[in-house]
Write a protein that holds these residues in place. Structure first.
Motif, PDB file in Angstrom:
ATOM      1  N   GLU A   1     -49.548-125.547  18.130  1.00  0.00           N
ATOM      2  CA  GLU A   1     -49.557-124.834  16.750  1.00  0.00           C
ATOM      3  C   GLU A   1     -47.827-125.151  15.999  1.00  0.00           C
TER       4      GLU A   1
ATOM      5  N   PHE B   1     -47.493-126.797  12.342  1.00  0.00           N
ATOM      6  CA  PHE B   1     -46.765-126.380  11.247  1.00  0.00           C
ATOM      7  C   PHE B   1     -45.588-127.381  10.542  1.00  0.00           C
TER       8      PHE B   1
ATOM      9  N   MET C   1     -41.616-124.279   6.149  1.00  0.00           N
ATOM     10  CA  MET C   1     -43.032-123.793   5.334  1.00  0.00           C
ATOM     11  C   MET C   1     -42.422-122.565   4.331  1.00  0.00           C
TER      12      MET C   1
ATOM     13  N   ARG D   1     -49.766-119.558   5.075  1.00  0.00           N
ATOM     14  CA  ARG D   1     -49.812-119.712   6.685  1.00  0.00           C
ATOM     15  C   ARG D   1     -48.571-118.844   7.204  1.00  0.00           C
ATOM     16  N   THR D   2     -47.582-118.302   6.510  1.00  0.00           N
ATOM     17  CA  THR D   2     -46.682-117.190   6.855  1.00  0.00           C
ATOM     18  C   THR D   2     -46.578-116.109   6.345  1.00  0.00           C
TER      19      THR D   2
ATOM     20  N   ARG E   1     -41.955-123.236  10.975  1.00  0.00           N
ATOM     21  CA  ARG E   1     -42.106-122.156  10.119  1.00  0.00           C
ATOM     22  C   ARG E   1     -40.867-121.915   8.888  1.00  0.00           C
TER      23      ARG E   1
END
Length: 264
Positions: A232, A236, A61, A216-217, A58
């Motif tokens: 998951e 990512f 990302m 996605r975030t 995350r």
């Protein structure tokens, strides 16, 4: 050659694959090289757990997705819309006889919505095949099958069917469109992919306006918010790492002029 090398190298460099291979290699070597084998196994297993359960995917990302803001309709004229491929599943589509997409299908939904919002704008889909192996159909053919589902007639969309990567998306789309000075084109792709895409379109002299989708975030790295599963988190981490490596490779090979393209 760049396309082939990038696919081969990435197949091995995918973090989850590389760490798994490292752990397996350690287990195989351990009977003969106990310390080396143990070290490799530990690195592989710990790496998988950190990438899968930690916030690192995350964290990687969020800067990509935050680089370009969400498009806000400002009332200005829109002459055209370019949608990049990458969401399509040609093998499954050919086998099942119905258009199939993965998570990035918001690109196609945005194409339908924008085509209706700007009825006078040209709509162009850019995407041939990003696979090294022969595919039963092109990405463009999958999208063509899906047009009735998003309320568009086939003649409403122009297709660029030869590009295999983002650099070719930009170059071949420009050749197809032949944009005129002063025209305003929206570029639709996943938010995490937008910096590299914008860099490529700028490199071929085609100024476009970013229209990021497929977030996605939330925009927050969430340092203390674990993923729901190792799978998951690894997904990512793999996706974000691929994009950062792609940015570096495109910059070092002269395909983009900035290591991290952003708003002008």
């Amino acid at each position: 050659m760049f396309f082939i090398l990038s696919k081969i190298l990435w197949a091995v460099a995918v973090p989850s694959t590389f760490l798994t291979l490292l752990a397996v290699a350690g287990l195989l070597l351990r009977p003969w090289f106990r310390r080396l084998g143990g070290a490799l196994t530990a690195i592989g297993v710990i790496g998988l757990l950190l990438a899968g359960l930690g916030p690192f995917g995350r964290m990687l990302m969020v800067p990509l997705e935050n680089r370009f803001p969400v498009y806000a309709g400002d009332g200005e004229r829109v002459d055209g819309i370019i949608v990049l491929g990458g969401a399509e599943l040609p093998v499954i589509t050919a086998a099942r006889g119905t258009a199939s997409f993965q998570e990035s299908a918001e690109r196609i939904l945005a194409m339908g919505e924008l085509a209706r919002r700007y009825p006078q704008a040209r709509v162009v889909f850019a995407g041939g095949s990003s696979s090294l192996s022969e595919q039963p159909m092109q990405e463009a053919e999958v999208v063509r099958m899906a047009l009735p589902q998003i309320g568009l007639e086939e003649g409403r969309v122009e297709f660029e069917r030869l590009s295999r990567n983002t650099a070719e998306n930009a170059r071949l789309a420009r050749e197809l469109i032949e944009p005129k000075p002063g025209e305003r084109w929206l570029l639709v792709t996943s938010a995490f992919h937008m910096p590299r895409a914008m860099g490529n379109f700028r490199a071929v002299g085609f100024p476009v306006v970013a229209y990021p989708v497929d977030f996605r975030t939330t925009g927050d790295p969430g340092f203390f918010r674990p993923f729901g599963s190792v799978a998951e988190g690894l997904g990512f981490f793999d996706l974000a790492t691929r994009e950062w490596i792609g940015l570096a490779a495109y910059y070092l090979t002269g395909r983009i002029s900035s290591p991290f393209p952003g708003p002008n």
